[in-house]
Enzyme design. Sequence first.
Site, mmCIF file in Angstrom:
data_model
loop_
_atom_site.group_PDB
_atom_site.id
_atom_site.type_symbol
_atom_site.label_atom_id
_atom_site.label_comp_id
_atom_site.label_asym_id
_atom_site.label_seq_id
_atom_site.Cartn_x
_atom_site.Cartn_y
_atom_site.Cartn_z
ATOM 1 N N ASP A 329 -0.373 -0.725 12.421
ATOM 2 C CA ASP A 329 0.157 0.611 12.933
ATOM 3 C C ASP A 329 -0.398 0.837 14.497
ATOM 4 O O ASP A 329 -1.455 0.027 14.726
ATOM 5 C CB ASP A 329 -0.176 1.759 12.111
ATOM 6 C CG ASP A 329 0.066 1.937 10.789
ATOM 7 O OD1 ASP A 329 1.418 1.504 10.506
ATOM 8 O OD2 ASP A 329 -0.582 2.068 9.948
ATOM 9 N N ASP A 611 -1.546 4.187 5.753
ATOM 10 C CA ASP A 611 -2.282 5.279 5.454
ATOM 11 C C ASP A 611 -1.553 6.112 4.608
ATOM 12 O O ASP A 611 -2.293 6.909 3.683
ATOM 13 C CB ASP A 611 -2.939 5.953 6.731
ATOM 14 C CG ASP A 611 -1.679 6.369 7.604
ATOM 15 O OD1 ASP A 611 -0.366 6.201 7.092
ATOM 16 O OD2 ASP A 611 -1.859 6.444 8.720
ATOM 17 N N ASP A 615 3.030 3.890 2.017
ATOM 18 C CA ASP A 615 2.549 2.721 2.556
ATOM 19 C C ASP A 615 1.970 1.837 1.237
ATOM 20 O O ASP A 615 2.066 0.662 1.375
ATOM 21 C CB ASP A 615 1.557 2.884 3.428
ATOM 22 C CG ASP A 615 2.001 3.214 4.975
ATOM 23 O OD1 ASP A 615 3.168 2.965 5.373
ATOM 24 O OD2 ASP A 615 1.348 4.087 5.596
#
Lengths: 887, 283
Positions: A329, A611, A615
């Site tokens: 990310d 997170d 996910d």
Amino acid sequence: MKIHNLSREDVFLNLVTSENGLSSSEARKRLNEFGPNEIRETSKTPLTVKFLRQFTHLLAVLLWIGAGLSFISEALHPGEGMLNLGLAIVAVIILNAIFTFIQEYRAEKAIEILRQLLPFQVRVIREGREVLIVAREVVPGDVILLSEGLKVPADARIIESANLMANNAPLTGEAEPVPLDSKPFCGELIESRNIAFAGSSIVSGRGCAVVFASGMSSEFGRIARLTSAVETGMSPLQKEIVKITRFIAVMASVMGIVFFMIGRLIGRSFWENFIFTIGLIVANVPEGLLPTVTLALVMGGRRMLKKKVLIKTLASVETLGSVTFICTDKTGTLTLNNMDLRQIAYGDRVFAADQIRSSRAEALFTTAYLCNNACHTDGRYIGDPTEVAILRASREFLGSRDSKRVFEIPFDSERKRMTTVNLVDGRTKAFTKGAAESIIPLCTHILLDGKSVPLEGERLDRIAETCRGLMDSGLRVLAFSYRDLGLAPPVDVHPKQIESGMVFAGLIGLEDPPRPEVREAVARCHGAGIKIAMITGDASRTAVAIAREIGLLKGEPEVIEGRDLATMSDRQLADRISGKEIIFARMTPKHKMRVVSVLQEMGERVAVTGDGVNDAPALKKADIGIAMGIAGTDVAKEAADMILLDDNFATIVNAIEEGRTVFENIRKFITYIFAHGTPEAIPYILFALIRIPLPLTVMQILAIDLGTETIPALALGVEPPESDVMKRPPRPRDKGLINSAVLIRGYLFLGFISTAGVLTAYFHVLLAGGWYWGMALPADAPLARQASTATFLSIVLMQIGTALACRTMTQSVAGRGLLSNSLMLWGILTEVLLSIFIIYHPWANRLFSTAPLGISVWLIMVPFMLLVIVADETRKYLYRGKVANKD
Amino acid sequence: MGIMYKKILAAVNEHVNAEVAARYAMHLAKATGARIYLCYVAEKGIPDEAFRHAEESVKRLFHRAREMEVDAESVVATGSPAAEIKKLVLSEGIDLVFTATRHEDVNKRFYEGTTARRLSLSLPCSVALVRVVHLGRIHPGKLLVPLKARMCHISEWSYFTAMLARSFGSSVHLLHLTRPASTFFHGELHMSTSEWEKKIPHDISGFIHRLDHYGITHEKKLHPGRTGRNIMIEAAVKRHDLIIMGASERGLLRSLIRGNPVEEVLKETPCNLIILKLRHEDT
């Protein structure tokens, strides 16, 4: 055609229900048809079965046979110590099973946490009456009532709504609430605004909806199913251990059978051969390997914790070292998630944020101030980092601003904008902010030099150009517009009416600075041959600019946006990402698992960060799932293999270095363990072939394998990394822990030097004691015991030299410093003390069939110990020379 | 290719999943030009409410069939559903029967037997056993078809898949499941997609060829590993709307020892599922 495409009447028709809900009997029937509305764990192998499997793999079977033969032998020929041996072998099997199980064990609590996100009770309409039922009994066709603060129990199609807003964070990762209505929607079901999804919560308003999917069939159930069902399979280390154990099992069996037959041919008795065969198998099996590997992983995990990485599955410590691809990310991991205003564009000019003085920026800042959900309370700003940054800058420019918000059309990721309607100075005004491509089409005018002029032609081009320029500097760009709605607030809220004919107020470019240590970490990854793909919700230009700033990109990247990904086949996706620098922009978490799967099919070992609740499947699917310790949800943390306690990308790279070091270190102590296999086996073979007294008892072999050499082996497991560990490419899939180099170095090179020393000590004791060639010596004769003790001691002492030599693979051990690994010193000390106990203590003499030795044996072995180190240093020197010439 | 469905029977009862199964049957009838028999057999002693629900269901389906311009006939009889349907199949020369199974039936399929299982075993025609878990995916847009190396009735299976895909305008995703490649000393081997594709078994190539013949576009994927588990994961990841798979050929003993992927998927399917017990032999 799906439920979200249908009109209200067709919804009832297709679900065979009505606005009066189901009857109780029909609900009961449907409960039997569809099952309870609950999140279930996908059926899995029970832990007990997993544990019992540790007793049935090939090496364990071999040891069981060895133990069984020992017990049979004890029954037929009592008093030869075979009972002790059998028990010792069983103990080894149990010990190995426990340690291997510990490596594989992980507590699975993700499903438990997911369950807690569903409500316990829910209000439904049954037979036209409102009733409160247990959420577990909700069935497709039930009409459920939704109101503020409630959690949605199952996927349901909205049929009535009044200002209904839901927070879909568990499904989409978007914290912003979305408005829900009952109108048919043409698009994907997951993006539909007329669906209330299980696990989401109602933030405001009220409404009712018809359930069409419950339990594991809901979208929430889908996440739970994937989180529970996806199995990464064996870690690279576990696969390697299977390979090693198979190799050793076959080698030990073949040697046992061959030498049994040779023994028969040269006329030894059956029982002599039998005992010899068991001894040979035990000598070949590295009983201490699995406990040592497990302990090395435990220690690796502890070192990682000091580096802010919490390892959840022990085998992951090593898996990290084999990672070839990191999907990371951006916000919060590569960047600080500290939004700050950098540049502002209004009129037809761009200004640095700290240079704004002109009153012409007032319209822009007023919009930014009022169309904002952050707040300033007790001197502190509270809210989303982007909103806080905008509010802070606006307050600094405007001071406090009085206004009453009439209503809000909240931000949603599809529209990419939000609008507020406020009463300002007696007038009603709409303020909108969002992505430039979403705002500009709403505007018919632009504010230039304080005057509203038509927005068309060149002016539009200039805004687009300014926007691109800001994005190319790595800024997240937001556009702002407003509209005067007159004196009275609008009676009915129609976004299309309010968000039209607006005046373009300007652009704000926000910077989320990269973490200072990320650039170096990215460079280290490149040096280590690890590819990185950034996965971000940002626009592609912003993502590319940030990626360039942190050194992620060298050339032109392949940029794949979420909407493109949805239309690509796996093959097309693989073709696009193969061998290129990749940026995934405008992505949502739902895409992650697919990206991970395709990369794995391409042969990559993938680490992925995450997170959010959604996910979790990708975290489970990846070879290493990395959850964020600060920003991560509990579900993500449970699904992950490791948790980054500081959410920092650089920490991942440090962990990979640690993982690679662990792998190297395991290889070092495997070499060390293999090196004693030869001096344990060769005297045995000589005993069978040339009729010398038994040089080593099976109990002495176990004393070495499970006793004296354990701590030095562990000490090799904590060796610091060699300087080039992050300068080598990741090891290929087909390159395992043991290769020909490890086997040759262990069994042949170090093994034969050790054997030379061992046989010297053995024959020295025998010959000094008066033995001559061909003289029969019973196994319990004092001289025979002394000779086998000399073999035992010399193997121990040669292993000290081997342990020191194995501290490095290719670099000189001289550069390491003797004190740099204190555990090694303790290990050697323990090894020597344990040997002294086994050789000189009467109790140990009885158990291990040893006898006290004179100092001469100790002294004879010192040159051989040094020889091992010198010979291996020479090998390393020649290897380095060869590599230098090659370069 | 030889296969044609001329008469399709949908077994209807008081349960909503039977109605959903009948809708699939109706779309297939539309695509193949077949006549559809909407058949309800009331067992002795059935409560009035259940009888009423079943009758309403038949009416709704009949109405829908007329809207879709499908030649439909409703049949209401009393007695044992399995026996009555068998009689009808024999007397009318039915080619294919659609029947639904429920959550409560899934666990007792093997051991206690259900009407659906009895039908699939005893009928002389092909049977499509439908498990409905999701009522929202009314027209399945994405069909997942798991295939294995040795398949029977390829012609009929591909015909059924192609016609269903054509009737719903669905995309077809073929999933070839196989054991992982491995050697004794090296363990599991990683093979690239193109390496796997070179090893596509003859039967699967035949299936693909037939889909091409019907003009159905498809995407194929190969997945080594546990069959049942991987079908479920693939269906969940890609949000497939309907799985079409062949019936298990494993007996009770083999299923107990080695597991049964079809039963596994039946138990835990993430989307609606059709299990085909086909009778038309390949020519």
